[in-house]
Design a protein around this motif. Structure first.
Motif, PDB file in Angstrom:
ATOM      1  N   PRO A  51    -106.833  -6.070  -9.012  1.00  0.00           N
ATOM      2  CA  PRO A  51    -107.689  -6.211  -7.813  1.00  0.00           C
ATOM      3  C   PRO A  51    -107.938  -4.886  -7.098  1.00  0.00           C
ATOM      4  CG  PRO A  51    -105.488  -7.113  -7.419  1.00  0.00           C
ATOM      5  CD  PRO A  51    -105.582  -6.830  -8.881  1.00  0.00           C
ATOM      6  N   LEU A  52    -106.942  -3.968  -7.144  1.00  0.00           N
ATOM      7  CA  LEU A  52    -107.160  -2.673  -6.520  1.00  0.00           C
ATOM      8  C   LEU A  52    -108.316  -1.934  -7.196  1.00  0.00           C
ATOM      9  CD1 LEU A  52    -103.486  -1.384  -5.963  1.00  0.00           C
ATOM     10  CD2 LEU A  52    -105.106  -2.215  -4.227  1.00  0.00           C
ATOM     11  N   ALA A  53    -108.349  -1.966  -8.529  1.00  0.00           N
ATOM     12  CA  ALA A  53    -109.418  -1.296  -9.266  1.00  0.00           C
ATOM     13  C   ALA A  53    -110.758  -1.984  -9.029  1.00  0.00           C
ATOM     14  CB  ALA A  53    -109.094  -1.266 -10.761  1.00  0.00           C
ATOM     15  N   TRP A  54    -110.750  -3.337  -9.018  1.00  0.00           N
ATOM     16  CA  TRP A  54    -112.002  -4.085  -8.845  1.00  0.00           C
ATOM     17  C   TRP A  54    -112.611  -3.837  -7.459  1.00  0.00           C
ATOM     18  CZ3 TRP A  54    -115.718  -6.227 -11.368  1.00  0.00           C
ATOM     19  CH2 TRP A  54    -116.551  -7.174 -10.765  1.00  0.00           C
ATOM     20  N   LEU A  55    -111.812  -3.969  -6.429  1.00  0.00           N
ATOM     21  CA  LEU A  55    -112.318  -3.747  -5.078  1.00  0.00           C
ATOM     22  C   LEU A  55    -112.600  -2.266  -4.833  1.00  0.00           C
ATOM     23  CD1 LEU A  55    -109.944  -6.192  -3.153  1.00  0.00           C
ATOM     24  CD2 LEU A  55    -112.297  -6.597  -3.908  1.00  0.00           C
ATOM     25  N   GLY A  56    -111.769  -1.402  -5.454  1.00  0.00           N
ATOM     26  CA  GLY A  56    -112.007   0.029  -5.322  1.00  0.00           C
ATOM     27  C   GLY A  56    -113.312   0.448  -5.954  1.00  0.00           C
ATOM     28  N   ALA A  57    -113.728  -0.255  -7.005  1.00  0.00           N
ATOM     29  CA  ALA A  57    -114.997   0.063  -7.664  1.00  0.00           C
ATOM     30  C   ALA A  57    -116.169  -0.158  -6.713  1.00  0.00           C
ATOM     31  CB  ALA A  57    -115.160  -0.793  -8.918  1.00  0.00           C
ATOM     32  N   TYR A  58    -116.082  -1.218  -5.876  1.00  0.00           N
ATOM     33  CA  TYR A  58    -117.140  -1.454  -4.873  1.00  0.00           C
ATOM     34  C   TYR A  58    -117.175  -0.324  -3.850  1.00  0.00           C
ATOM     35  CZ  TYR A  58    -118.291  -6.205  -6.347  1.00  0.00           C
ATOM     36  OH  TYR A  58    -118.753  -7.303  -7.039  1.00  0.00           O
ATOM     37  N   TRP A  59    -115.981   0.080  -3.435  1.00  0.00           N
ATOM     38  CA  TRP A  59    -115.902   1.122  -2.420  1.00  0.00           C
ATOM     39  C   TRP A  59    -116.477   2.442  -2.946  1.00  0.00           C
ATOM     40  CZ3 TRP A  59    -111.089   4.155  -0.549  1.00  0.00           C
ATOM     41  CH2 TRP A  59    -111.339   4.692   0.713  1.00  0.00           C
ATOM     42  N   VAL A  60    -116.141   2.776  -4.205  1.00  0.00           N
ATOM     43  CA  VAL A  60    -116.671   3.996  -4.810  1.00  0.00           C
ATOM     44  C   VAL A  60    -118.173   3.876  -5.009  1.00  0.00           C
ATOM     45  CG1 VAL A  60    -116.605   5.465  -6.866  1.00  0.00           C
ATOM     46  CG2 VAL A  60    -114.477   4.572  -5.917  1.00  0.00           C
ATOM     47  N   ARG A  61    -118.610   2.652  -5.357  1.00  0.00           N
ATOM     48  CA  ARG A  61    -120.054   2.422  -5.570  1.00  0.00           C
ATOM     49  C   ARG A  61    -120.859   2.801  -4.342  1.00  0.00           C
ATOM     50  NH1 ARG A  61    -124.559   1.847  -4.948  1.00  0.00           N
ATOM     51  NH2 ARG A  61    -126.084   0.420  -5.887  1.00  0.00           N
ATOM     52  N   PHE A  62    -120.294   2.608  -3.159  1.00  0.00           N
ATOM     53  CA  PHE A  62    -121.003   2.917  -1.912  1.00  0.00           C
ATOM     54  C   PHE A  62    -120.450   4.190  -1.272  1.00  0.00           C
ATOM     55  CE2 PHE A  62    -121.945  -1.532  -2.585  1.00  0.00           C
ATOM     56  CZ  PHE A  62    -123.292  -1.590  -2.278  1.00  0.00           C
ATOM     57  N   ASN A  63    -120.032   5.122  -2.167  1.00  0.00           N
ATOM     58  CA  ASN A  63    -119.638   6.478  -1.751  1.00  0.00           C
ATOM     59  C   ASN A  63    -118.518   6.479  -0.709  1.00  0.00           C
ATOM     60  OD1 ASN A  63    -121.681   7.665  -3.414  1.00  0.00           O
ATOM     61  ND2 ASN A  63    -123.179   7.177  -1.809  1.00  0.00           N
ATOM     62  N   LEU A  64    -117.569   5.588  -0.884  1.00  0.00           N
ATOM     63  CA  LEU A  64    -116.388   5.490  -0.021  1.00  0.00           C
ATOM     64  C   LEU A  64    -116.757   5.149   1.427  1.00  0.00           C
ATOM     65  CD1 LEU A  64    -114.343   8.579  -1.315  1.00  0.00           C
ATOM     66  CD2 LEU A  64    -114.389   6.238  -2.200  1.00  0.00           C
ATOM     67  N   GLU A  65    -117.912   4.496   1.593  1.00  0.00           N
ATOM     68  CA  GLU A  65    -118.347   4.060   2.917  1.00  0.00           C
ATOM     69  C   GLU A  65    -118.281   2.534   2.999  1.00  0.00           C
ATOM     70  OE1 GLU A  65    -122.195   5.749   3.491  1.00  0.00           O
ATOM     71  OE2 GLU A  65    -121.458   7.817   3.598  1.00  0.00           O
ATOM     72  N   THR A  66    -118.805   1.969   4.067  1.00  0.00           N
ATOM     73  CA  THR A  66    -118.713   0.521   4.288  1.00  0.00           C
ATOM     74  C   THR A  66    -119.511  -0.240   3.232  1.00  0.00           C
ATOM     75  OG1 THR A  66    -118.486   0.884   6.667  1.00  0.00           O
ATOM     76  CG2 THR A  66    -119.098  -1.345   5.949  1.00  0.00           C
ATOM     77  N   VAL A  67    -118.860  -1.254   2.673  1.00  0.00           N
ATOM     78  CA  VAL A  67    -119.513  -2.101   1.673  1.00  0.00           C
ATOM     79  C   VAL A  67    -120.180  -3.263   2.410  1.00  0.00           C
ATOM     80  CG1 VAL A  67    -119.171  -3.544  -0.366  1.00  0.00           C
ATOM     81  CG2 VAL A  67    -117.767  -1.494  -0.017  1.00  0.00           C
ATOM     82  N   PRO A  68    -121.423  -3.565   2.073  1.00  0.00           N
ATOM     83  CA  PRO A  68    -122.091  -4.701   2.716  1.00  0.00           C
ATOM     84  C   PRO A  68    -121.266  -5.974   2.612  1.00  0.00           C
ATOM     85  CG  PRO A  68    -123.666  -3.417   1.451  1.00  0.00           C
ATOM     86  CD  PRO A  68    -122.324  -2.854   1.156  1.00  0.00           C
ATOM     87  N   SER A  69    -121.271  -6.765   3.714  1.00  0.00           N
ATOM     88  CA  SER A  69    -120.410  -7.955   3.757  1.00  0.00           C
ATOM     89  C   SER A  69    -120.745  -8.956   2.658  1.00  0.00           C
ATOM     90  CB  SER A  69    -120.534  -8.629   5.129  1.00  0.00           C
ATOM     91  OG  SER A  69    -121.894  -8.984   5.392  1.00  0.00           O
ATOM     92  N   GLY A  70    -122.013  -9.076   2.305  1.00  0.00           N
ATOM     93  CA  GLY A  70    -122.386 -10.019   1.247  1.00  0.00           C
ATOM     94  C   GLY A  70    -121.785  -9.640  -0.098  1.00  0.00           C
ATOM     95  N   LEU A  71    -121.772  -8.347  -0.358  1.00  0.00           N
ATOM     96  CA  LEU A  71    -121.201  -7.901  -1.635  1.00  0.00           C
ATOM     97  C   LEU A  71    -119.677  -8.039  -1.634  1.00  0.00           C
ATOM     98  CD1 LEU A  71    -123.370  -4.739  -2.424  1.00  0.00           C
ATOM     99  CD2 LEU A  71    -123.623  -7.073  -3.266  1.00  0.00           C
ATOM    100  N   TRP A  72    -119.043  -7.777  -0.450  1.00  0.00           N
ATOM    101  CA  TRP A  72    -117.593  -7.997  -0.384  1.00  0.00           C
ATOM    102  C   TRP A  72    -117.269  -9.456  -0.694  1.00  0.00           C
ATOM    103  CZ3 TRP A  72    -113.988  -5.024  -1.317  1.00  0.00           C
ATOM    104  CH2 TRP A  72    -113.803  -3.758  -0.765  1.00  0.00           C
ATOM    105  N   GLN A  73    -118.072 -10.374  -0.151  1.00  0.00           N
ATOM    106  CA  GLN A  73    -117.816 -11.793  -0.398  1.00  0.00           C
ATOM    107  C   GLN A  73    -117.944 -12.119  -1.884  1.00  0.00           C
ATOM    108  OE1 GLN A  73    -120.260 -14.358   1.997  1.00  0.00           O
ATOM    109  NE2 GLN A  73    -119.401 -16.253   1.137  1.00  0.00           N
ATOM    110  N   SER A  74    -118.958 -11.534  -2.537  1.00  0.00           N
ATOM    111  CA  SER A  74    -119.125 -11.760  -3.977  1.00  0.00           C
ATOM    112  C   SER A  74    -117.946 -11.178  -4.760  1.00  0.00           C
ATOM    113  CB  SER A  74    -120.436 -11.125  -4.454  1.00  0.00           C
ATOM    114  OG  SER A  74    -121.537 -11.717  -3.815  1.00  0.00           O
ATOM    115  N   ALA A  75    -117.471  -9.994  -4.317  1.00  0.00           N
ATOM    116  CA  ALA A  75    -116.346  -9.356  -5.000  1.00  0.00           C
ATOM    117  C   ALA A  75    -115.111 -10.235  -4.947  1.00  0.00           C
ATOM    118  CB  ALA A  75    -116.062  -7.997  -4.366  1.00  0.00           C
ATOM    119  N   PHE A  76    -114.832 -10.817  -3.759  1.00  0.00           N
ATOM    120  CA  PHE A  76    -113.647 -11.662  -3.642  1.00  0.00           C
ATOM    121  C   PHE A  76    -113.837 -13.001  -4.357  1.00  0.00           C
ATOM    122  CE2 PHE A  76    -112.558  -8.763  -0.166  1.00  0.00           C
ATOM    123  CZ  PHE A  76    -111.177  -8.606  -0.384  1.00  0.00           C
TER     124      PHE A  76
END
Length: 645
Positions: A32-57
């Motif tokens: 899960p650290l790698a999966w969620l971290g991939a979203y964070w890196v995808r958005f240049n270590l900035e805030t990930v849109p809430s809709g995408l966070w929900q999809s990730a979880f």
């Protein structure tokens, strides 16, 4: 409660596989650290849109289940982190690749990748590799860090190839190793400046003394098992300039099970400096010629003879018959062969080759297919004033064994000769040349194939110069060398014997084969190296004294006569000497002269008889006489005469 814990441990195998379950739990956290971290890196270590966070979880359970199952399937938990290595990293790479592809496929079928950026899968794979592989490598470094801080003799490794790398790895892996590697030296310019196991590669080898001082090295380890003896000599001479002790890995063919380890290191031996390339033989032809046959070896207790016995025993003869006149030598070779080759049908005979009745009895009883005639007197100064003994053993002994072998149907007779038979300046060499001539003559008159093999000195043979020098060094010197310019050819005993076996199946009959001996070596150089290898300095600790040439001794030996034009054979280390076959009438006349001179103990008569067959014989370094008094035929003429008969 304790009973429940014990039953749980027994069910899950926790007691046996505690490390495996801990590793699996670690990886389940990483997923899960790698999966969620991939979203964070995808958005240049900035805030990930809430809709995408929900999809990730939402899809995280699928990712966790698929990737966790895949990691277990690929065996990521069979290895021990303490010994994590390249194969473990390759296994992780395969598992991550498959797990990401499968999880992406499942998510696509479930959600059509709605709310899941496609780049997340690639980033997830990268993060998984870094976290899974990095944690294992960090754990190994943490456990091994004390190895780099331990005590031990600071060792500079010469050779940054595979052997050097394995040697350094072995030293670093074992806390009880007596050595601490501090760096490598190599002539390969492409390797310089690189590092292996945190150790820098320096060079070239000519700078070994300077590099050793810069690194505070306490000894030098030569890790070049594939190097030629010439290259080893160069490295050893450079190491001597550093005034540090040095050790060496044996040649690749001598490494136990081909493994490189600290245990394989040993002192440099004279064979390392004078040894030669590995001999490649036609073992199929040798097996055909010797396996299942009765083989007789005369002089089987001597240096060459005993090694021939070992080589032949490995080939599985139907029976091995050994003759020797030395009771002790015969006892030793008998003991060794019965211990190492229990199934071997072995017969050892205490007999003198000049005893015609005993030789006849043995030939008649065992009827050998192959005879290797190694029995001979060989000490030049000792025989120089005992020509009668030399003729009885070297000439008459050869004649008796050869005639009896031919009479009882021997297929191949191999005479082991010497380079001292070429332009002989001594009784020993001349007697061996007479033996060569007699066997060639007998080849034209019988069905037996008579083959002569001629070579120079062998390292470590009984009575040779190396054991003598070692004994003198052990006593504190001086080491005695007859002349500063005297040279000799050298090869090892096993190599000589293997080439003898090869020549025995190459020959058609009547040939003199000359073994390729390489370059001659100065005896003075040999003495100096033996002194250095014993830890002393020539001239300072051990003195070298030049005593002058002994009776019958030449400054240099020759492997063939000027009239013997060498030609190639099918083996690169065996040459054919186009020998000077002597007419049978001359041979018979000389044998009668020898017989009369021996019976009357007429030393002068024996020397005169030598000149009947060996007109080039001259004593004590006199110029060889011009060939005269013997009828010379070509080898082809002799073969044709044999076929016609």
């Amino acid at each position: 409660m304790n009973d429940i814990r014990k039953q749980t441990d027994r069910f899950f195998g926790w007691g046996r596989n505690r490390r495996r379950w801990l590793a699996f739990a670690h990886d389940l956290v990483v997923i899960p650290l790698a999966w969620l971290g991939a979203y964070w890196v995808r958005f240049n270590l900035e805030t990930v849109p809430s809709g995408l966070w929900q999809s990730a979880f939402t899809v995280l359970p699928v990712v966790l289940l698929v990737q966790g199952s895949t990691f277990w399937y690929f065996g990521l938990y069979r290895g021990i982190w303490r010994f994590a290595s390249i194969p473990d990293l390759v296994r992780i790479l395969k598992a991550v690749t498959v797990s990401v592809i499968v999880s992406a496929s499942v998510i696509f079928l479930w959600t059509r990748l709605e709310g899941v950026p496609r780049s997340v899968f690639a980033l997830d794979a990268v993060l998984l590799l870094l976290m899974l592989g990095g944690s294992r490598m960090f754990y190994r470094w943490h456990k091994d860090r004390h190895l780099y801080l331990r005590e031990g003799s600071r060792a500079l490794i010469v050779g940054a190839g595979q052997a050097g790398e394995l040697l350094a790895r072995d030293m670093l892996r074992h806390p009880d190793s007596p050595y601490q590697p501090v760096g490598f030296v190599d002539d390969d310019a492409g390797k310089r400046g690189m590092e292996m196991h945190g150790l820098r590669v320096h060079g070239p080898c000519e700078r070994i003394p300077d590099i050793a001082r810069e690194l505070d090295a306490e000894l030098i380890l030569i890790a070049m098992p594939a190097a030629s003896s010439k290259e080893v000599r160069r490295i050893v001479e450079i190491c001597e300039q550093a005034s540090l002790p040095f050790r060496i890995l044996p040649a690749m063919k001598d490494l136990v099970s081909g493994q490189v380890s600290v245990k394989q290191l040993r002192d440099v031996r004279i064979e390392d400096l004078l040894g030669r390339e590995k001999v490649l033989l036609d073992w199929e032809a040798i097996h055909r010629g010797l396996t299942g046959h009765t083989v007789m070896i005369t002089g089987g207790g001597g240096s060459i003879g005993s090694e021939l016995c070992r080589q032949v025993a490995r080939l599985g003869p139907s029976r091995l018959v050994i003759l020797d006149s030395s009771e002790y030598n015969l006892y030793r070779v008998d003991l060794e062969l019965r211990r190492d080759f229990p199934p071997l049908d072995l017969l050892v005979c205490l007999a003198d080759v000049s005893d015609a009745d005993e030789v006849d009895r043995l030939m008649r009883s065992h009827r050998p297919s192959v005879v290797f005639h190694a029995a001979a007197y060989k000490h030049v100064p000792l025989l120089e004033h005992q020509a009668r003994a030399a003729v009885i053993n070297n000439v008459f002994g050869t004649r008796i064994v050869a005639e009896k072998a031919a009479a009882y149907g021997c297929e191949t007779f191999v005479l082991i000769s010497t380079d001292k038979a070429v332009n002989p300046a001594n009784v020993m060499g001349t007697s061996k040349r007479v033996a060569e001539i007699y066997c060639q003559d007998l080849d034209t008159r019988t069905k037996t194939r008579f083959v002569t093999v001629r070579f120079g000195n062998v390292l470590g043979s009984a009575g040779s110069v190396v054991p003598l020098f070692q004994e003198q060094i052990a006593k504190g010197g001086p080491v005695t060398v007859t002349h500063p310019d005297i040279t000799r050819y050298f090869m090892t005993i096993p190599e000589a014997c293997q080439l003898i076996l090869q020549a025995s199946v190459i020959g058609e009959g009547g040939e003199i084969f000359v073994l390729e001996m390489g370059e001659p070596v100065k005896i003075a150089y040999l003495a100096e190296q033996l002194i250095r290898l014993s830890g002393h300095k020539p001239g300072d600790d051990i003195e070298i004294v030049y005593t002058g040439l002994r009776p019958g001794e030449k400054l240099y030996e020759e492997l063939f006569h000027d009239a013997e034009q060498l030609t190639e054979t099918r083996h690169p280390k065996i040459r054919l000497a186009r020998s000077r076959t002597v007419a049978s009438e001359s041979v018979e006349r000389a044998m009668k002269a020898f017989q009369g001179a021996v019976e009357s103990a007429d030393e002068a008569g024996i020397l005169a008889a030598f000149n009947l067959l060996v007109p080039e014989y001259s004593r004590n370094n006199e110029e060889p006489a011009a060939p005269a008094g013997a009828t010379i035929y070509s080898l082809n003429d002799a073969r044709n005469a044999k076929r016609d008969s």
